[in-house]
Write a protein that holds these residues in place. Structure first.
Motif, PDB file in Angstrom:
ATOM      1  N   ARG B 389      27.621 -10.843  11.325  1.00 23.91           N
ATOM      2  CA  ARG B 389      28.250  -9.789  10.540  1.00 23.91           C
ATOM      3  C   ARG B 389      29.300  -9.061  11.394  1.00 23.91           C
ATOM      4  NH1 ARG B 389      25.377  -4.996   7.239  1.00 23.91           N
ATOM      5  NH2 ARG B 389      24.751  -4.281   9.291  1.00 23.91           N
ATOM      6  N   GLY B 390      28.938  -8.809  12.660  1.00 22.75           N
ATOM      7  CA  GLY B 390      29.903  -8.137  13.537  1.00 22.75           C
ATOM      8  C   GLY B 390      31.181  -8.940  13.676  1.00 22.75           C
ATOM      9  N   ASP B 391      31.031 -10.265  13.883  1.00 22.09           N
ATOM     10  CA  ASP B 391      32.224 -11.104  14.031  1.00 22.09           C
ATOM     11  C   ASP B 391      33.077 -11.081  12.772  1.00 22.09           C
ATOM     12  OD1 ASP B 391      31.737 -11.767  16.592  1.00 22.09           O
ATOM     13  OD2 ASP B 391      30.882 -13.742  16.200  1.00 22.09           O
ATOM     14  N   VAL B 392      32.401 -11.155  11.611  1.00 21.54           N
ATOM     15  CA  VAL B 392      33.163 -11.147  10.355  1.00 21.54           C
ATOM     16  C   VAL B 392      33.899  -9.810  10.213  1.00 21.54           C
ATOM     17  CG1 VAL B 392      32.923 -11.129   7.851  1.00 21.54           C
ATOM     18  CG2 VAL B 392      31.704 -12.820   9.198  1.00 21.54           C
ATOM     19  N   GLN B 393      33.194  -8.723  10.508  1.00 25.60           N
ATOM     20  CA  GLN B 393      33.843  -7.407  10.370  1.00 25.60           C
ATOM     21  C   GLN B 393      35.002  -7.260  11.346  1.00 25.60           C
ATOM     22  OE1 GLN B 393      30.408  -4.992  10.814  1.00 25.60           O
ATOM     23  NE2 GLN B 393      30.225  -4.573   8.621  1.00 25.60           N
ATOM     24  N   ASN B 394      34.784  -7.698  12.585  1.00 22.62           N
ATOM     25  CA  ASN B 394      35.867  -7.582  13.561  1.00 22.62           C
ATOM     26  C   ASN B 394      37.055  -8.451  13.186  1.00 22.62           C
ATOM     27  OD1 ASN B 394      34.331  -5.850  15.017  1.00 22.62           O
ATOM     28  ND2 ASN B 394      33.594  -7.389  16.458  1.00 22.62           N
ATOM     29  N   SER B 395      36.754  -9.627  12.626  1.00 20.49           N
ATOM     30  CA  SER B 395      37.830 -10.501  12.199  1.00 20.49           C
ATOM     31  C   SER B 395      38.650  -9.828  11.092  1.00 20.49           C
ATOM     32  CB  SER B 395      37.235 -11.822  11.725  1.00 20.49           C
ATOM     33  OG  SER B 395      38.215 -12.638  11.193  1.00 20.49           O
ATOM     34  N   LEU B 396      37.948  -9.180  10.153  1.00 21.10           N
ATOM     35  CA  LEU B 396      38.658  -8.468   9.079  1.00 21.10           C
ATOM     36  C   LEU B 396      39.479  -7.317   9.650  1.00 21.10           C
ATOM     37  CD1 LEU B 396      35.862  -8.417   6.388  1.00 21.10           C
ATOM     38  CD2 LEU B 396      38.084  -9.512   6.184  1.00 21.10           C
ATOM     39  N   THR B 397      38.905  -6.617  10.625  1.00 26.76           N
ATOM     40  CA  THR B 397      39.639  -5.509  11.240  1.00 26.76           C
ATOM     41  C   THR B 397      40.897  -6.032  11.929  1.00 26.76           C
ATOM     42  OG1 THR B 397      37.460  -4.648  11.695  1.00 26.76           O
ATOM     43  CG2 THR B 397      39.304  -3.473  12.669  1.00 26.76           C
ATOM     44  N   ALA B 398      40.740  -7.167  12.613  1.00 27.36           N
ATOM     45  CA  ALA B 398      41.907  -7.743  13.283  1.00 27.36           C
ATOM     46  C   ALA B 398      42.972  -8.121  12.271  1.00 27.36           C
ATOM     47  CB  ALA B 398      41.478  -8.961  14.104  1.00 27.36           C
ATOM     48  N   LEU B 399      42.550  -8.647  11.115  1.00 22.56           N
ATOM     49  CA  LEU B 399      43.522  -8.989  10.072  1.00 22.56           C
ATOM     50  C   LEU B 399      44.235  -7.735   9.577  1.00 22.56           C
ATOM     51  CD1 LEU B 399      41.782 -11.719   7.880  1.00 22.56           C
ATOM     52  CD2 LEU B 399      43.774 -11.974   9.332  1.00 22.56           C
ATOM     53  N   ASP B 400      43.457  -6.669   9.384  1.00 21.30           N
ATOM     54  CA  ASP B 400      44.075  -5.412   8.932  1.00 21.30           C
ATOM     55  C   ASP B 400      45.084  -4.905   9.954  1.00 21.30           C
ATOM     56  OD1 ASP B 400      42.683  -5.428   6.619  1.00 21.30           O
ATOM     57  OD2 ASP B 400      41.044  -4.138   7.344  1.00 21.30           O
ATOM     58  N   LYS B 401      44.680  -4.968  11.234  1.00 26.33           N
ATOM     59  CA  LYS B 401      45.592  -4.503  12.281  1.00 26.33           C
ATOM     60  C   LYS B 401      46.845  -5.358  12.309  1.00 26.33           C
ATOM     61  CE  LYS B 401      42.435  -2.628  15.751  1.00 26.33           C
ATOM     62  NZ  LYS B 401      41.737  -3.071  16.951  1.00 26.33           N
ATOM     63  N   MET B 402      46.647  -6.667  12.031  1.00 25.78           N
ATOM     64  CA  MET B 402      47.776  -7.590  12.057  1.00 25.78           C
ATOM     65  C   MET B 402      48.822  -7.181  11.012  1.00 25.78           C
ATOM     66  SD  MET B 402      47.684 -11.592  11.144  1.00 25.78           S
ATOM     67  CE  MET B 402      47.628 -11.256   9.394  1.00 25.78           C
ATOM     68  N   TYR B 403      48.368  -6.803   9.785  1.00 28.73           N
ATOM     69  CA  TYR B 403      49.326  -6.391   8.769  1.00 28.73           C
ATOM     70  C   TYR B 403      50.032  -5.106   9.156  1.00 28.73           C
ATOM     71  CZ  TYR B 403      47.245  -9.950   5.866  1.00 28.73           C
ATOM     72  OH  TYR B 403      46.810 -11.149   5.390  1.00 28.73           O
ATOM     73  N   ALA B 404      49.297  -4.264   9.896  1.00 25.59           N
ATOM     74  CA  ALA B 404      49.872  -2.971  10.245  1.00 25.59           C
ATOM     75  C   ALA B 404      50.776  -3.051  11.468  1.00 25.59           C
ATOM     76  CB  ALA B 404      48.744  -1.969  10.497  1.00 25.59           C
ATOM     77  N   SER B 405      50.688  -4.131  12.227  1.00 19.36           N
ATOM     78  CA  SER B 405      51.393  -4.171  13.508  1.00 19.36           C
ATOM     79  C   SER B 405      52.899  -4.276  13.301  1.00 19.36           C
ATOM     80  CB  SER B 405      50.911  -5.334  14.344  1.00 19.36           C
ATOM     81  OG  SER B 405      51.385  -6.520  13.771  1.00 19.36           O
ATOM     82  N   THR B 406      53.626  -3.761  14.256  1.00 18.17           N
ATOM     83  CA  THR B 406      55.082  -3.713  14.121  1.00 18.17           C
ATOM     84  C   THR B 406      55.772  -4.793  14.939  1.00 18.17           C
ATOM     85  OG1 THR B 406      55.002  -2.024  15.801  1.00 18.17           O
ATOM     86  CG2 THR B 406      55.262  -1.273  13.526  1.00 18.17           C
ATOM     87  N   SER B 407      55.161  -5.211  16.037  1.00 17.21           N
ATOM     88  CA  SER B 407      55.847  -6.209  16.856  1.00 17.21           C
ATOM     89  C   SER B 407      55.254  -7.588  16.601  1.00 17.21           C
ATOM     90  CB  SER B 407      55.706  -5.853  18.336  1.00 17.21           C
ATOM     91  OG  SER B 407      54.429  -6.207  18.779  1.00 17.21           O
ATOM     92  N   LEU B 408      56.081  -8.601  16.810  1.00 22.92           N
ATOM     93  CA  LEU B 408      55.648  -9.973  16.561  1.00 22.92           C
ATOM     94  C   LEU B 408      54.515 -10.374  17.496  1.00 22.92           C
ATOM     95  CD1 LEU B 408      58.701 -12.277  15.913  1.00 22.92           C
ATOM     96  CD2 LEU B 408      56.623 -12.068  14.590  1.00 22.92           C
ATOM     97  N   ASN B 409      54.622  -9.958  18.771  1.00 22.85           N
ATOM     98  CA  ASN B 409      53.580 -10.300  19.739  1.00 22.85           C
ATOM     99  C   ASN B 409      52.233  -9.768  19.301  1.00 22.85           C
ATOM    100  OD1 ASN B 409      55.488 -11.469  21.218  1.00 22.85           O
ATOM    101  ND2 ASN B 409      55.484  -9.976  22.902  1.00 22.85           N
TER     102      ASN B 409
END
Lengths: 524, 473
Positions: B389-409
């Motif tokens: 469950r932790g991995d799934v939640q962290n993966s979702l959080t990473a996806l959310d952060k990815m949409y919010a991120s401003t730089s390509l890196n």
């Protein structure tokens, strides 16, 4: 953009600097063949690769990026393992059969314990502990050699100080001492699936040079055979990896003469020389007396050890390929066995007692020499058999003696967790046999601790006897019979035990809740 | 009170009086109490830990798509109508690729188009182009090729934060005739590959290693030609002899890209690659998709040392560099474009690669997460632990952060994290625990014990209940 090229150039600088420090590597191969007193032939292959000017990886740098590994002769797969787990010294042997010290004398390579034996010296410090790296090392070597070394787990691991490093140990500060881990698995069966990866580690594989003779069909037919991998750090030279293969073949099995040749013991000849070997020698020990002939005539004879030396790298080649060395005793009518013990010390170990619950361990150490010998006796047993130290007795010819044991160290076993380690320092008087006896108790295992497949019992690792200043000797392994449940009909067992439980429950319940009334019986 | 039964023996008592009715009922009740009290414990110890997964968040992610804003600046252009027109053209060409292209003449730290004559010159993030209203469609084509370059996805290795680059010098048979026993590999790597590896360091880390082998037999015999030997296209597919060539790594799970320099033996020299018609082709190298590259080198017979000659080393490693770029999916520039020869990769190429890898990872992470949810729904006794469950939640959080991120890196980083976590959750060994122990087996073990023990209990309880009711009446 005029600045760009300079930037790239600067980035390359460290790499350029690194390119000059590529270690030079040398590969030496040697085959030593000698006839044993009982007519068998011992052969020892030794392939050593030296990485000049290198040192083992310091475990404190494990978290940092390792330098690129560029090897020419050193096996890359082995180099990766050594770097990944920061191993300073490593010894792995896979042997089949019992080395008969009495008949064959000391082996050329001392590690002849039956089954698999692995020991390594590793530095403390860094992000991963020695035990974590030991686990990784076991599993990596298990993958490399297709052997079940993964089962050399904590239950079999000990840290005997008796196994001194054969090379040097780098000094990484007093807070980061080196530690040894040792484990052996006597039930490991060594076969061709282990030899194939072994041959792949050699620069010339088995396609040229001395390694051509490593023919699995004949080697695994031998009376005794074993392979070994020894990595050590030689402070003056560098990291050395030595691969060895020993075998004892019996020419008397098919004839009554002890004549041998490469063709008869390996069924192969040396067809080509290994181009990458810097030295390539075949050494044949010559008999001290009696008439014999060796073909082809040896180009040189080493007087000190009375051995014929064939230098395969020497130009011009003094023999025509293929090379098939043979040795004959033309005057022999039939071989007569010489059964004089070849070593002054001999050791026997037995497990007495027929019960599955307790028994006794008896070790008899004989010294046929004229001087008393001080020896260290190391017993490493898995926790499934536990010794009672208070019951330890020493006797010579049935007479109890209390001056044999000088000193001992003992690491008690922890059930289900740790193996026992017992080192006894003994003084064996001249021309006598010391009998050591200890009571043992055998464990009752949890059902998940039993192996899942059919088995014949539990093999106990060989004990090790180290004479003071002498070579290590291994005892044969022991077979332990533990109480084993009948796993063949689990459902029947469940039904039977449930019926029993239900019966007891029902009786008790009825006794507690039934209404008892006295029925008056009129007498007449 | 027993005196009337056996007047002479006073020690005997009436058994019916041992327990009063209420004590017997208490005993039966206490049995039931223990059983009822033990049920939660039994439930606790035998139930499978099945934590709920954030299903709705996973499904919500499926609808998201990754979009990249791309800002292009037209420099030194007087005509104001050019920028909107160019934006229109480029948007048409990059519609399906998730790019939001804006073209204007405002200052911004993005791509720049400079007006100049001659063929297009591609610099870091700059394009020099003869911009006129007539050249706009051609310029838009060029921009589309730079922003979303076509890449053969079947050849590109799967994304990994770290690759092992294994360089191997293979002599088919060193014992017979000329062989190459050493090469100056680290110098060649630093000269030909380090610039590429340095520019790609935002995407991947690399572990570089090399080895030399002296006996590497082929698993087939090459076709005999009038002058030498040839490898047919079918031979190339089985060229790598994994059984005999020790190429595998034993310590890490990082994907390995192999680069092999193959020296044919004296008896197979010269070895050439044949085209499908059986004619020798001019190339001496070929690529195995997602696996690595192979170069064949026929050493001249008058080679005086066993070291690989510097000229051969240069040509071999520039081929390796080219193969590495293909395997990592680095887009190549169109043939008519000129570039600064001193830099390994331009910003256009790097950005296009970053965008493609990020969207690949994001798609992969989304698909994996959906699969986990589906799998857990389908198999009812599959355990779901805290780590899954932790991995799934962290993966979702990473996806959310990815949409919010401003730089390509940052986008790539988060997408890689999301994919790694999702895969780790999917392959969690703890989820397999009870797959082979179905509920039927459990009942088979329970019934013999419980049925035979519970029946007397139930019978006693019913009997007492009936007696109690009778008393009440």
């Amino acid at each position: 953009m005029p600045r760009k090229p300079r930037l790239v150039w600067l980035l390359c600088l460290p790499l350029l600097a690194a390119s000059h420090s590529i270690p030079s590597e040398t590969f030496e191969e040697e085959l030593h063949v000698r006839a044993l007193p009982d007519g068998k032939v011992a052969s020892r292959f030794s392939f050593s690769v030296l990485l000049e000017g290198t040192s083992p990886r310091n475990p404190q740098n494990l978290s940092a990026e390792d330098e690129s590994q560029h090897y020419t002769l050193f096996p890359l797969t082995l180099g990766q393992i050594l770097r990944e787990y920061a191993v300073t010294e490593l010894h792995l042997t896979l042997n089949a059969g019992n080395w008969n010290y009495g008949r064959w004398g000391y082996p050329d390579e001392v590690d002849v314990g039956s089954g698999a034996e692995l020991w390594a010296w590793m530095g403390e410090g860094g992000t991963a502990t020695v035990d974590e790296r030991w686990r990784g090392l076991r599993n990596a070597l298990a993958g490399l050699f297709c052997a079940s070394l993964g089962s050399l787990d904590e239950l079999r691991t000990t840290s005997p100080a008796l196994f001194a490093p054969s090379g040097g140990l780098p000094d990484w500060g007093m807070h980061n001492p080196h530690e040894i881990r040792h484990a052996s698995l006597p039930s490991e069966h060594v076969c061709t699936e282990n030899l194939t990866p072994f041959l792949k580690l050699l620069p010339c594989k088995s396609l040229s040079g001395i390694a051509t003779l490593l023919n699995p069909h004949r080697l695994f037919d031998a009376d005794w055979h074993g392979m070994g991998l020894h990595v050590s750090w030689l402070p003056e030279a560098g990291v050395q990896a030595r691969l060895t293969f020993q075998s004892v073949t019996d020419p008397l099995r098919s004839s009554d003469k002890r004549d041998w040749s490469f063709a008869s013991i390996f069924d192969r000849k040396i067809e080509r020389r290994c181009p990458s070997a810097t030295a390539s020698h075949v050494v044949v020990s010559l008999p001290d007396n009696g008439a014999y002939s060796i073909q082809p005539p040896p180009p040189s004879i080493d007087r000190a050890s009375n051995a014929a030396v064939f230098d395969l790298k020497k130009e011009p080649v003094e023999f025509d390929a293929p090379l098939d060395i043979s040795m004959q005793w033309p005057n022999d009518e039939g071989f007569e066995y010489n059964l004089v013990p070849q070593t002054p010390l001999s050791v026997r170990r037995l497990l007495h007692g027929s019960s599955q619950d307790r028994g006794s361990l008896a070790v008899s150490i004989s010294n046929s020499g004229n001087e008393s010998v001080s020896v260290a006796y190391l017993e490493t047993l898995p926790w499934i058999v536990q010794v009672y130290l208070h019951s330890m007795t020493f006797s010579i010819n049935g007479v109890p003696r209390d001056d044999i044991l000088r000193n001992f160290t003992y690491v008690p076993p922890i059930p289900h967790a740790r193996a026992m380690e017992l080192t006894l320092n003994l003084e064996i008087p001249a021309r006598s046999t010391v009998l050591l006896k200890m009571d043992v108790t055998k464990a009752f295992l949890r059902y998940t601790e039993h192996p899942p497949d059919a088995q014949r019992g539990w093999d106990l690792p060989p004990a090790v006897l180290v004479p003071h200043g002498g070579k290590r000797m291994y005892t044969p392994t022991l077979l332990l019979d533990l109480a084993t449940p009948d796993f063949s009909m689990p459902y029947n067992v469940i039904i039977f035990s449930c019926s029993l439980v239900a019966f007891i429950f029902g009786s008790v319940f009825n006794l507690l809740t039934r209404k008892f009334v006295v029925v008056k019986v009129e007498s007449k | 009170m027993a005196s009337h039964v056996h007047p002479t023996d006073t020690t005997l008592r009436d058994p019916a009086g041992l327990f009063s009715e209420s004590i017997r009922r208490l005993i039966i009740a206490s049995y039931w109490l223990v059983i009822i009290a033990a049920i939660p414990l039994w439930w606790q110890t035998t139930s499978i830990e099945r934590l709920s997964l954030p299903t709705s968040r996973v499904h919500a992610q499926a609808a998201n798509t990754l979009r990249f804003p791309v800002h292009i600046r037209l420099e030194n252009v007087q005509d104001d109508s050019l920028a909107p027109a160019l934006q229109q053209f480029v948007q048409e060409r990059t519609q399906t690729s998730g790019l939001d292209v804006t073209v204007d003449d405002k200052d911004a730290d993005s791509y720049t188009i400079t007006l100049a004559g001659g063929p297009p010159l591609v610099m870091e993030r700059q394009l020099t182009y003869p911009v006129r209203s007539g050249t706009l469609p051609a310029l838009a084509d060029t921009l589309a090729a730079l922003l979303v370059p076509p890449v053969d996805v079947h050849r590109v290795a799967q994304y990994s934060p770290r690759y092992r680059l294994a360089f191997t010098l293979l002599n088919e048979d060193a014992a017979a005739g000329t062989s190459i026993s050493s090469w100056d590999v680290s110098r060649a790597i630093s000269r030909h590959l380090s610039p590429i590896l340095n520019s790609l360091s935002v995407l991947h880390n690399f572990t570089v290693e090399s080895q030399v082998q002296f006996h590497a037999p082929l698993a087939f015999s090459p076709v005999a030609l009038p002058h030498g030997y040839g490898l047919t296209p079918e031979d190339l597919t089985v060229f790598v002899n994994s059984a005999e060539w020790s190429l595998s790594s034993s310590v890490s799970n990082d994907p390995v890209l192999h680069f092999i320099l193959f020296i044919p033996s004296e008896s197979h020299k010269p070895l050439q690659i044949l085209d499908s018609n059986g004619n020798p082709s001019s190339s001496d190298a070929f690529l195995l998709p997602q696996w690595g590259g192979i170069v064949i080198y026929n050493p001249p017979s008058d080679l005086d040392s066993s070291q690989l000659p510097p000229s051969a080393l240069t040509s071999v490693f520039s081929t390796f560099a080219h193969q590495l770029l293909i395997l990592l999916g680095v887009p190549s520039l169109l043939p008519e474009m000129r570039t600064d020869p001193s830099s390994a990769l331009t910003g256009w190429q790097l950005d296009a690669l970053l965008r493609r890898r990020a969207s690949e990872n994001a798609d992969g992470a989304r698909d994996t997460l959906e699969s986990i949810v589906k799998l857990v729904d389908q198999i009812e006794n599959m355990p779901v632990g805290q780590d899954v469950r932790g991995d799934v939640q962290n993966s979702l959080t990473a996806l959310d952060k990815m949409y919010a991120s401003t730089s390509l890196n940052e986008t790539l980083h988060q997408s890689a994290d999301a994919l790694t976590l999702a895969s780790r959750a999917f392959f969690n060994p703890g989820m397999l625990a009870l797959l082979y122990f179905p509920a039927e087996h459990k009942y088979a073990v329970y019934t013999p014990l419980f049925a035979s023990a519970v029946i007397p209990l139930i019978a006693a309880a019913m009997r007492e209940f009936r007696a109690w009711r009778k008393e009440r009446r």
